[in-house]
Design an enzyme around this catalytic site. Structure first.
Site, mmCIF file in Angstrom:
data_model
loop_
_atom_site.group_PDB
_atom_site.id
_atom_site.type_symbol
_atom_site.label_atom_id
_atom_site.label_comp_id
_atom_site.label_asym_id
_atom_site.label_seq_id
_atom_site.Cartn_x
_atom_site.Cartn_y
_atom_site.Cartn_z
ATOM 1 N N CYS A 334 -8.787 -7.514 -2.980
ATOM 2 C CA CYS A 334 -8.876 -8.053 -4.340
ATOM 3 C C CYS A 334 -8.426 -9.514 -4.357
ATOM 4 O O CYS A 334 -9.119 -10.376 -3.833
ATOM 5 C CB CYS A 334 -8.063 -7.174 -5.292
ATOM 6 S SG CYS A 334 -8.500 -7.415 -7.036
ATOM 7 N N HIS A 439 -9.589 -1.234 -4.181
ATOM 8 C CA HIS A 439 -8.247 -0.674 -4.053
ATOM 9 C C HIS A 439 -8.334 0.820 -3.755
ATOM 10 O O HIS A 439 -9.224 1.504 -4.249
ATOM 11 C CB HIS A 439 -7.467 -0.833 -5.365
ATOM 12 C CG HIS A 439 -7.162 -2.246 -5.738
ATOM 13 N ND1 HIS A 439 -6.196 -2.988 -5.102
ATOM 14 C CD2 HIS A 439 -7.694 -3.046 -6.701
ATOM 15 C CE1 HIS A 439 -6.131 -4.183 -5.663
ATOM 16 N NE2 HIS A 439 -7.037 -4.248 -6.621
#
Length: 475
Positions: A334, A439
């Protein structure tokens, strides 16, 4: 309801254990925390078919309860972006107006939503296990409270008050917290819990009896110190005392350095790595922390631009690049992915323009709106250090404020780039630097098997241990 004398007393852990215990008794169970302040968040489905965010603690509590995670289980989530500013997420969605509102002014706006979420859950299940926040005796905040005693009064909760006895002063913490509550709130405290105890429990006497005489509240449990319990800490914190797995016979210890910039987020996703025998996780806050490590991981960030500036101020940018140039594995997730690219472009002045680390030929453009999604993905065939992930399918979630694309000219100059997952993950030509927006991939059995042969502790066994502990430790 589980309240604590301090942050870190063990509220989340005990609430999770109680969710598992009530489930084992055959009850329909749901967790609830009115307001959570954390950059550890999970993506869950919403009633309208979309996706929203809740705190990771309530996500794991829902799994322990055997319930489907729901935005009502954590109706208000505050995600710190600076020391004095947090993004406000209400029922899973960012609320720009509440984000700009002063702290104390929010309560009258959010309380009806919080109360409605709790009441709806109470109608659907047999037991709601509620977690408080911080301490209910923070008298400077009592007038705007929406997470502690106001919640307890609303539903007439039977409250436990937990103290971390390992810190010392537990009986003073318990008595002082109880004494600062209003009489009507004192009556809701049904039991004290001593958590993280090490030593001979018989030496506690006569303090529990004395405390009960002063308050009328019994000590209902003394919970021993439990290290390596397998559940992520509320804030994703770990230290070397609790993360070194015993190496498997014939297997060398592998060290993974996670860069600990100030606005780190979603650290709970690395808990499964802590559970792998032979793996040691360390924080990396300066160059010395990445000397001779096997992997470097750049985790998520709630403020990518400022965290990248911090990383440079520590000299970690040079250390990470040297690690990568030596052919050693680097993983960015991310915000970490965004840092690995060539540049960060910010037309709306959300994060700030600046060059990236230049380890992947990518450009990220920040946007005003956040992407929040959950789905199934599969890695393409990969070369080099991340080859083990080739063709592995897994479920994962996205929470990011930016879109990333290949910088074609730079990719050609560097000999190409591997698209690991279309629009979501890329690797360099050598195959040792991987960045992705996803994630939670380390919570996939398929990913863990590919990387480690599946050597990790499952959540099922973690919840079973916690459930059994409740039966042993409570009167």
């Amino acid at each position: 309801m589980v309240l604590g004398t301090t942050s870190g007393a063990g509220k989340s852990w005990l609430a999770t254990a109680l969710c598992a215990w009530y489930r084992a008794q055959g009850y329909r169970v749901a967790p609830f925390k009115a307001q959570n302040m954390s950059n550890n968040a999970r993506v869950v489905a919403t009633a309208d078919g979309g996706y929203g965010e809740i705190g990771s603690a309530q996500y794991f509590q829902a799994l322990a309860a055997g319930a489907v995670p729901d935005v009502r289980m954590n109706p208000l989530l505050l995600k710190p972006e600076a020391d004095t500013h947090s993004q406000v997420v209400l029922l899973g969605q960012v609320d720009a107006a509440l984000t700009q509102m002063p702290w104390r002014a929010r309560s009258q706006h959010v309380w009806p939503v919080i109360a409605g979420a709790l009441d709806a859950l109470r109608q659907e299940v047999d037991v709601v296990v509620i977690e408080g926040a911080g301490s209910p005796a923070e008298i400077n905040l009592s007038g705007s409270d929406v997470v502690n005693m106001r919640v307890a009064r609303h539903c007439g909760a039977h409250a436990l008050l937990v103290s971390d006895i390992d810190r010392g002063g537990a009986f003073a913490h318990l008595y002082g917290t109880w004494a600062l509550l209003a009489p009507e709130d004192q009556r809701l405290i049904k039991g004290f819990v001593l958590n993280k105890f090490r030593g001979d429990a018989s030496l506690l006497a006569p303090a529990p009896e004395m405390l009960q005489k002063m308050t009328g509240v019994p000590v209902v449990a003394t919970i021993p110190m439990v290290r390596n319990h397998g559940l992520p800490e509320e804030d994703g914190v770990f230290d070397d005392r609790s993360v070194v797995g015993a190496p498997v016979a014939g297997q060398a210890l592998r060290t993974i350095a996670i860069v600990a910039y100030p606005r780190i987020s979603n650290l709970d996703e690395f808990q499964t790595l802590k559970n792998v025998p032979g793996v040691r996780l360390v924080w990396a806050r300066d160059c010395r922390d990445v000397d001779d490590v096997d992997w470097i991981v750049l985790p998520g960030s709630k403020a990518t631009g400022s965290d990248l500036r911090w990383l440079r101020s520590q000299g970690l940018d040079r250390a990470i690049c040297a690690h990568a140039q030596a052919g050693k594995p680097v993983l960015g997730i991310c915000g970490g992915l965004q840092m690995l690219g060539e540049s960060l472009i910010d037309p709306a002045d959300v994060q700030g323009n600046q060059p990236g680390l230049g380890l992947l030929p990518l450009v990220t453009v920040f946007e005003e709106h956040k992407t929040v999604r959950y789905g199934e993905h599969q890695f393409a065939p990969l070369k080099g250090a991340w080859n083990a992930l080739s063709d592995v399918a897994f479920h994962a979630y996205e929470i990011h404020q930016g879109q990333t694309r290949t910088y074609v000219a730079m990719a050609e100059a560097e000999g190409g780039v591997q698209t690991a997952i279309a629009n979501l993950a890329w690797a360099n030509a050598k195959g040792n630097v991987l960045g992705c927006y996803l994630h939670g991939m380390f919570e996939s059995d398929a990913v863990m098997y590919a990387l480690w042969g599946g050597r990790s502790t499952s959540l099922h066994s973690v919840f079973a241990h916690m459930r059994d502990g409740v039966s042993q430790w409570f009167e």
